[in-house]
Design a protein around this motif. Sequence first.
Motif, PDB file in Angstrom:
ATOM      1  N   GLN A   1       0.835  -1.199   0.000  1.00  0.00           N
ATOM      2  CA  GLN A   1       0.000   0.000   0.000  1.00  0.00           C
ATOM      3  C   GLN A   1       0.876   1.258   0.000  1.00  0.00           C
ATOM      4  OE1 GLN A   1      -3.094  -0.030  -0.539  1.00  0.00           O
ATOM      5  NE2 GLN A   1      -3.863  -2.036   0.085  1.00  0.00           N
ATOM      6  N   THR A   2       1.987   1.217   0.723  1.00  0.00           N
ATOM      7  CA  THR A   2       2.904   2.363   0.762  1.00  0.00           C
ATOM      8  C   THR A   2       3.510   2.621  -0.616  1.00  0.00           C
ATOM      9  OG1 THR A   2       3.479   1.968   3.077  1.00  0.00           O
ATOM     10  CG2 THR A   2       5.039   3.243   1.769  1.00  0.00           C
ATOM     11  N   ILE A   3       3.979   1.552  -1.261  1.00  0.00           N
ATOM     12  CA  ILE A   3       4.577   1.696  -2.596  1.00  0.00           C
ATOM     13  C   ILE A   3       3.527   2.177  -3.593  1.00  0.00           C
ATOM     14  CG2 ILE A   3       5.667   0.437  -4.499  1.00  0.00           C
ATOM     15  CD1 ILE A   3       6.914  -1.402  -2.386  1.00  0.00           C
ATOM     16  N   ALA A   4       2.309   1.667  -3.463  1.00  0.00           N
ATOM     17  CA  ALA A   4       1.233   2.079  -4.367  1.00  0.00           C
ATOM     18  C   ALA A   4       0.956   3.578  -4.225  1.00  0.00           C
ATOM     19  CB  ALA A   4      -0.025   1.267  -4.075  1.00  0.00           C
ATOM     20  N   ARG A   5       0.933   4.056  -2.986  1.00  0.00           N
ATOM     21  CA  ARG A   5       0.674   5.489  -2.775  1.00  0.00           C
ATOM     22  C   ARG A   5       1.797   6.351  -3.356  1.00  0.00           C
ATOM     23  NH1 ARG A   5      -1.071   3.704   2.340  1.00  0.00           N
ATOM     24  NH2 ARG A   5       0.969   4.236   3.254  1.00  0.00           N
ATOM     25  N   GLU A   6       3.031   5.870  -3.226  1.00  0.00           N
ATOM     26  CA  GLU A   6       4.189   6.638  -3.708  1.00  0.00           C
ATOM     27  C   GLU A   6       4.297   6.651  -5.228  1.00  0.00           C
ATOM     28  OE1 GLU A   6       6.486   8.412  -2.000  1.00  0.00           O
ATOM     29  OE2 GLU A   6       5.338   8.083  -0.163  1.00  0.00           O
ATOM     30  N   THR A   7       3.694   5.678  -5.881  1.00  0.00           N
ATOM     31  CA  THR A   7       3.862   5.550  -7.334  1.00  0.00           C
ATOM     32  C   THR A   7       2.576   5.777  -8.126  1.00  0.00           C
ATOM     33  OG1 THR A   7       3.428   3.160  -7.226  1.00  0.00           O
ATOM     34  CG2 THR A   7       5.736   3.884  -7.020  1.00  0.00           C
ATOM     35  N   GLY A   8       1.447   5.802  -7.421  1.00  0.00           N
ATOM     36  CA  GLY A   8       0.173   5.932  -8.123  1.00  0.00           C
ATOM     37  C   GLY A   8      -0.342   4.611  -8.671  1.00  0.00           C
ATOM     38  N   ALA A   9       0.341   3.510  -8.332  1.00  0.00           N
ATOM     39  CA  ALA A   9      -0.104   2.187  -8.782  1.00  0.00           C
ATOM     40  C   ALA A   9      -1.210   1.661  -7.866  1.00  0.00           C
ATOM     41  CB  ALA A   9       1.082   1.219  -8.781  1.00  0.00           C
ATOM     42  N   LYS A  10      -1.846   0.582  -8.278  1.00  0.00           N
ATOM     43  CA  LYS A  10      -2.870  -0.077  -7.467  1.00  0.00           C
ATOM     44  C   LYS A  10      -2.231  -1.220  -6.686  1.00  0.00           C
ATOM     45  CE  LYS A  10      -5.540  -1.368 -10.779  1.00  0.00           C
ATOM     46  NZ  LYS A  10      -6.670  -2.028 -11.490  1.00  0.00           N
ATOM     47  N   ALA A  11      -2.701  -1.440  -5.473  1.00  0.00           N
ATOM     48  CA  ALA A  11      -2.296  -2.609  -4.682  1.00  0.00           C
ATOM     49  C   ALA A  11      -3.398  -3.654  -4.800  1.00  0.00           C
ATOM     50  CB  ALA A  11      -2.066  -2.226  -3.227  1.00  0.00           C
ATOM     51  N   VAL A  12      -3.050  -4.810  -5.352  1.00  0.00           N
ATOM     52  CA  VAL A  12      -4.043  -5.838  -5.662  1.00  0.00           C
ATOM     53  C   VAL A  12      -3.640  -7.160  -4.994  1.00  0.00           C
ATOM     54  CG1 VAL A  12      -5.103  -7.183  -7.532  1.00  0.00           C
ATOM     55  CG2 VAL A  12      -4.609  -4.749  -7.869  1.00  0.00           C
ATOM     56  N   PRO A  13      -4.582  -7.853  -4.343  1.00  0.00           N
ATOM     57  CA  PRO A  13      -4.241  -9.141  -3.728  1.00  0.00           C
ATOM     58  C   PRO A  13      -4.045 -10.239  -4.765  1.00  0.00           C
ATOM     59  CG  PRO A  13      -6.585  -8.713  -3.504  1.00  0.00           C
ATOM     60  CD  PRO A  13      -5.990  -7.475  -4.095  1.00  0.00           C
TER      61      PRO A  13
END
Length: 329
Positions: free
Chosen positions: A281-293
């Motif tokens: 979730q942290t990396i997703a916020r920093e990059t604008g990507a989605k975090a998906v299970p």
Amino acid sequence: MDTKRLLVFGSIIIAVIVGLTFFASQPQPKQDETKVEPIVSVSTFSLLEAARAVAGNAIDVRSIIPLGSDAHMFSPNPTQVAEISGGALFIYNGAGFETWAESLTNTLPKTTQILDMSQHVALQKSEEEDVDEHDNDEHADEHDHHEEHAHQHGAYDPHYWLDIDNMIKMTQTMDAEFSKLAPAKAEQFHKNAATYIAELQKLKSDYATGLSKCKNRTLISNHDAFGYLTHANKLENVSVIGLSSDEQPSAQTVAHMVEVVKEHGMKTIFFEELINDNVSQTIARETGAKAVPLQPLENISQDELKSHQTYLSIMRENLKKLREAMECR
């Protein structure tokens, strides 16, 4: 006694004799001949799936690790140890996945057979065992930490069931072992195994077709659980932490992963279900990507069980997510 009474009394005696003769001639069920299915205990969900597919109703297959729990962190309680000890066969994943299993096998009674499934599949070396030649000195401590966890798990990656060819080997091994355990049901086991293997081969074909033409071929995840899946499908595997799900990445590692995601233009960061997803979730916020299970099938949740999810259905859901993330056509 008059003639009429004699006739009535005689009729009663005859009826009783006939009744006793009739019931005595009927075969009576013997309680001590009731068939009890052999009990087989298994650890990971993939073993449970393959075992039940082969066994049908001829063997009582029981899962040791509770649904919804992190299989990496599990340790059996005395009740679970007693259940394993009372069974005819104990099957565990091996390759260092269950740190508790090796010591337990030394205490099991001779009446309980033991099967280490990792001895019957194609293993690949843990990526953590090899230090990346491109790493510089600032990552040296980080690699020492990775290697420490790799040695805890062993030299090989234990998530081998995500290579569908290994799942086929597991099914074939179950067929052979169950046929020795219950020879009278061997034909049933052979048929069940053949049916399940045909479904696995279809799944393998769907993966090969579904991931053949993709815009990018990099899978980024929080935990290094998908090496077999990526290797079997010619994908690149990049993970934030190693094989141990409780490992905590350094700030430098997270920052490096942010750079990798931006460099590759990745739109999706995968995280393993049933473990903490804070890093993804942290990396997703920093990059604008989605975090998906993404489900590594070490275990399943109560909700997945209630909705009748299986290895086959979950692997197809994983394929759908991979195709979307990698922009496949």
